[in-house]
Design a protein around this motif. Structure first.
Motif, PDB file in Angstrom:
ATOM      1  N   MET A   1      -2.746  -3.613  -5.232  1.00 43.96           N
ATOM      2  CA  MET A   1      -3.110  -3.320  -3.840  1.00 43.96           C
ATOM      3  C   MET A   1      -4.460  -3.946  -3.507  1.00 43.96           C
ATOM      4  O   MET A   1      -4.670  -4.436  -2.401  1.00 43.96           O
TER       5      MET A   1
ATOM      6  N   ARG B   1      -5.235  -5.892  11.257  1.00 46.96           N
ATOM      7  CA  ARG B   1      -6.458  -5.111  11.455  1.00 46.96           C
ATOM      8  C   ARG B   1      -7.640  -5.853  10.852  1.00 46.96           C
ATOM      9  O   ARG B   1      -8.724  -5.902  11.436  1.00 46.96           O
ATOM     10  N   VAL B   2      -7.408  -6.444   9.678  1.00 47.41           N
ATOM     11  CA  VAL B   2      -8.468  -7.237   9.046  1.00 47.41           C
ATOM     12  C   VAL B   2      -8.914  -8.349   9.986  1.00 47.41           C
ATOM     13  O   VAL B   2     -10.102  -8.632  10.123  1.00 47.41           O
TER      14      VAL B   2
ATOM     15  N   ALA C   1      -9.720  -9.109   3.486  1.00 44.70           N
ATOM     16  CA  ALA C   1     -10.434  -7.875   3.821  1.00 44.70           C
ATOM     17  C   ALA C   1     -11.879  -7.915   3.326  1.00 44.70           C
ATOM     18  O   ALA C   1     -12.164  -8.497   2.282  1.00 44.70           O
TER      19      ALA C   1
ATOM     20  N   ARG D   1       4.209  -8.818   5.748  1.00 40.98           N
ATOM     21  CA  ARG D   1       2.762  -8.616   5.712  1.00 40.98           C
ATOM     22  C   ARG D   1       2.050  -9.951   5.494  1.00 40.98           C
ATOM     23  O   ARG D   1       1.050 -10.244   6.147  1.00 40.98           O
TER      24      ARG D   1
ATOM     25  N   PHE E   1       0.869  -1.174   0.000  1.00 35.99           N
ATOM     26  CA  PHE E   1       0.000   0.000   0.000  1.00 35.99           C
ATOM     27  C   PHE E   1       0.905   1.223   0.000  1.00 35.99           C
ATOM     28  O   PHE E   1       1.666   1.454   0.946  1.00 35.99           O
TER      29      PHE E   1
ATOM     30  N   TRP F   1      -8.412   5.518   0.499  1.00 38.08           N
ATOM     31  CA  TRP F   1      -7.197   6.004   1.156  1.00 38.08           C
ATOM     32  C   TRP F   1      -6.059   6.197   0.144  1.00 38.08           C
ATOM     33  O   TRP F   1      -5.383   7.225   0.164  1.00 38.08           O
ATOM     34  N   GLU F   2      -5.882   5.238  -0.728  1.00 36.20           N
ATOM     35  CA  GLU F   2      -4.780   5.333  -1.688  1.00 36.20           C
ATOM     36  C   GLU F   2      -5.071   6.374  -2.768  1.00 36.20           C
ATOM     37  O   GLU F   2      -4.153   6.962  -3.323  1.00 36.20           O
TER      38      GLU F   2
ATOM     39  N   ARG G   1     -13.828  -2.578   4.110  1.00 34.91           N
ATOM     40  CA  ARG G   1     -12.462  -2.197   4.457  1.00 34.91           C
ATOM     41  C   ARG G   1     -11.645  -1.919   3.194  1.00 34.91           C
ATOM     42  O   ARG G   1     -10.855  -0.983   3.127  1.00 34.91           O
TER      43      ARG G   1
ATOM     44  N   ALA H   1      -5.612 -10.801   1.881  1.00 33.72           N
ATOM     45  CA  ALA H   1      -5.515 -10.738   3.342  1.00 33.72           C
ATOM     46  C   ALA H   1      -6.872 -11.012   3.982  1.00 33.72           C
ATOM     47  O   ALA H   1      -6.987 -11.040   5.210  1.00 33.72           O
TER      48      ALA H   1
ATOM     49  N   PHE I   1      -1.794  -4.310   8.297  1.00 33.25           N
ATOM     50  CA  PHE I   1      -3.081  -4.406   7.593  1.00 33.25           C
ATOM     51  C   PHE I   1      -3.807  -5.738   7.817  1.00 33.25           C
ATOM     52  O   PHE I   1      -4.971  -5.742   8.230  1.00 33.25           O
ATOM     53  N   PRO I   2      -3.151  -6.876   7.564  1.00 28.74           N
ATOM     54  CA  PRO I   2      -3.864  -8.143   7.775  1.00 28.74           C
ATOM     55  C   PRO I   2      -4.270  -8.346   9.237  1.00 28.74           C
ATOM     56  O   PRO I   2      -5.257  -9.021   9.508  1.00 28.74           O
TER      57      PRO I   2
ATOM     58  N   ARG J   1       1.027   3.971   2.842  1.00 28.04           N
ATOM     59  CA  ARG J   1       1.165   3.490   4.212  1.00 28.04           C
ATOM     60  C   ARG J   1       2.616   3.122   4.479  1.00 28.04           C
ATOM     61  O   ARG J   1       3.325   2.676   3.584  1.00 28.04           O
TER      62      ARG J   1
END
Ligand SMILES: Nc1ncnc2c1ncn2[C@@H]1O[C@H](COP(=O)(O)OP(=O)(O)OP(=O)(O)O)[C@@H](O)[C@H]1O
Ligand SMILES: [Mg+2]
Lengths: 333, 221
Positions: B123, A108-109, B132, A153, A94, B144-145, B136, B130, A105-106, A97
């Motif tokens: 991304m 928080r997910v 998400a 990550r 990202f 955000w990006e 999110r 991940a 990130f993962p 970030r």
């Protein structure tokens, strides 16, 4: 360790008229490092992406730890993906970030609380050797450092499986080497199961226990890395190896005689066996080409030798094979 | 040009600025609340993306195109019934805010879609892998990006709004642009007109500077 971790059973993925993955069956053991190699467009990435269902197969089953995943959707699918790390060729960090935020990130997910997150991020930065770079943005990092962030990550949520799509293809050879060492190290220390896609044999030879070769969506050959290098069977494997090993001669079949392609484990053994063979049959062996390299931690000698036209070819081949070499007559292909 | 005109100009200008502020403010709010989500919707419903939905995308895409291709004056008239329902009246700055908002939402949605398209698909892939949720992914990754690009899109929208708001005079919306038209076009009071235009130029310039500064800052951050 040991035991089946991942099982693909007659998996096919189609994009319209294109069959990207064609009836693939593959079993991967826990803690195993498996390479998926093949020419561009062979379907490696697509096959890899079925494992975390970024690509959903039209046919076949996929089992992870004996649980079938193909029909997972919604929360169950996201849960599955949290348990599988993925590393990308272009890192896919990202951009807005920091390294630490990327790694977080993962977490928080997965709903990991803040304090725990910070602790884990620090630990991961240390693990990939980026202790001081927590606040750096991706563009302030070198390619190798970015890939380290990508790996950290991918590992954040303690996955048991790490999927790597060409993890070193965007890096210079030296940096690529350090990333391969890191991946190998992570596999040993954490017992991770690794699936590594590469179009280059070079990237998998030091990393993978086993290599599966893909061609037009199919797995055409799958065996322990050293065996694949020593005794490639399928034309697609040979083509890949020849291109990489530099065993392609500028001119096919120069001069008279019969040419043999010989592969032997161990450099010293190779020299000994070849000179013993020459003495035994009282013939001159003409070396057209050769190379000694390391594959999966072992030494592998590959040579192209020419026998005089009147040599007892089948007896020579027999003798070399008895001495532990893989031999085939080179037909210029 | 008489002394009386010069004397009342500051008061008139102040009043007009207030009207412009109201119209542009309401439209900006509507843009933030509706334009961004519609822009996101246009992007994520595209084929091959994580919320692909062809019929919905086609419908929304068609609607935004209809709004954007209709000349604003005509939109103003066509939307009179809607204006009556929302603002309770069809004249004045608040009434003019309704068609302005509609135009700005459609305009910004398209610019936002383009800004989101600039986000590296890698991304999105990383976030999906991940595990998400879509929510999110949209907020923490896409928006955000794309934030610097969205700020630039917002700046362009805001400046266009000031231009469009000049036409709000037709429904008695007032504002600085309307003032310029009234003085310059109908009353031939060139110096007053020049003064109002100068005010508009300065206003637009300030918005542009601020937008650029913010976008740059976000890029560096
Ligand atoms: N999303 C998609 N839509 C349509 N076709 C696709 C898609 N993804 C892959 N393909 C096609 O499927 C085939 C296999 O692609 P894939 O990316 O898996 O190959 P690869 O072996 O990873 O190649 P490379 O080494 O170039 O990355 C190709 O013909 C490709 O064009
Ligand atoms: Mg690929």
């Amino acid at each position: 360790m040991g035991g089946d971790h991942l099982h693909l059973d007659h998996v096919s993925v189609r994009f319209g008229a294109i069959t990207a993955v064609d009836d693939v069956t593959l079993t991967i053991r826990r803690g195993e490092v498996v390479g998926l190699v093949g020419a561009s467009g062979a379907g490696k990435s697509t096959l890899l992406r079925t494992i975390n269902l970024l690509e959903r197969p039209q046919a076949g089953r996929i089992r992870i730890d004996d649980a079938d995943i193909v029909d997972l959707r919604g929360p169950a699918l996201r849960q599955l993906r949290q348990g599988i790390g993925m590393v990308f060729q272009r890192f896919n960090l990202f951009a807005r970030r920091s390294a630490a935020d990327n790694i977080a990130f993962p977490l928080r997910v997965a709903g990991v609380p803040r304090a725990e997150r910070q602790r884990r991020v620090a630990e991961l930065l240390e693990l990939v050797g980026l202790g001081g770079r927590a606040d750096a943005r991706p563009r302030q990092l070198s390619g190798g450092q970015q890939q380290r962030v990508g790996i950290a990550r991918a590992l954040a949520t303690h996955p048991a499986i790490l999927l790597c799509d060409e993890p070193t293809s965007a890096l210079d050879p030296e940096t690529a080497g350090s990333i391969i060492t890191l991946l190998r190290d992570l596999n040993r220390r954490l017992g991770l199961t690794l699936v590594v896609v590469s179009h280059a044999m070079d990237a998998v030879k030091d990393l993978c226990d086993r290599v599966a070769v893909m061609d037009h969506g199919r797995i055409v050959e799958s065996k322990p890395t050293i065996e694949l290098f020593a005794a490639p069977e399928h034309p697609a494997t040979r083509a890949l190896l020849r291109r990489e090993a530099g065993l392609d001669l500028p001119q096919p079949a120069q001069g008279a005689g019969i040419r043999l392609r010989v592969a032997i484990h161990g450099a010293a053994d190779a020299t000994a066996l070849l000179s013993a063979t020459a003495r035994r049959f009282a013939i001159d062996l003409i070396f057209d080409h050769g190379r000694i390299g390391h594959v999966a931690g072992e030494t592998l000698a590959q040579v192209l030798v020419r026998l005089p036209a009147d040599a007892p070819v089948s007896a020579v081949i027999e003798h070399l094979r008895t001495g532990g070499a893989q031999v085939e007559v080179d037909d210029g292909r | 040009m008489d002394a009386e005109s010069w004397a009342t100009l500051p008061r008139e200008l102040g009043h007009a600025l207030g009207e412009t502020g109201l119209m542009v403010g309401v439209a900006t709010l509507a843009t933030a609340v509706l334009g961004l989500p519609i822009g996101v919707l246009l992007f994520v419903t595209e084929r091959g993306l994580f919320l692909a939905n062809r019929p919905l995308r086609l419908l929304v895409s068609f609607l935004t195109n209809v709004i954007r291709s209709t000349p604003f004056v005509i939109l103003l008239v066509l939307l009179l019934p809607l204006t009556q329902i929302i603002a309770g009246t069809t004249i004045g700055p608040l009434a003019a805010s309704v068609p302005l908002s509609v135009a700005a939402v459609a305009f910004f949605a398209r610019l936002a879609e383009a800004a989101l398209r600039e986000v590296d698909p890698g991304m999105i892939e990383a976030a999906l892998s991940a595990g998400a949720t879509s929510r999110r992914l949209i907020i923490d990754v896409l928006v955000w990006e794309a934030l610097p690009g969205l700020v630039r899109a917002g700046t362009i929208t805001l400046i266009s709004l000031i231009g469009l708001s000049a036409m709000a005079g037709i429904v008695g919306g007032g504002g600085v642009g309307d003032l310029a038209i009234r003085f310059g076009y109908y009353r031939y009071e060139t110096p007053t007109m020049v003064a109002t235009v100068v005010v508009l130029v300065v206003l637009v310039q300030l918005i542009q500077w601020f937008g650029d500064w913010l976008a740059k800052r976000l890029e560096r951050h």
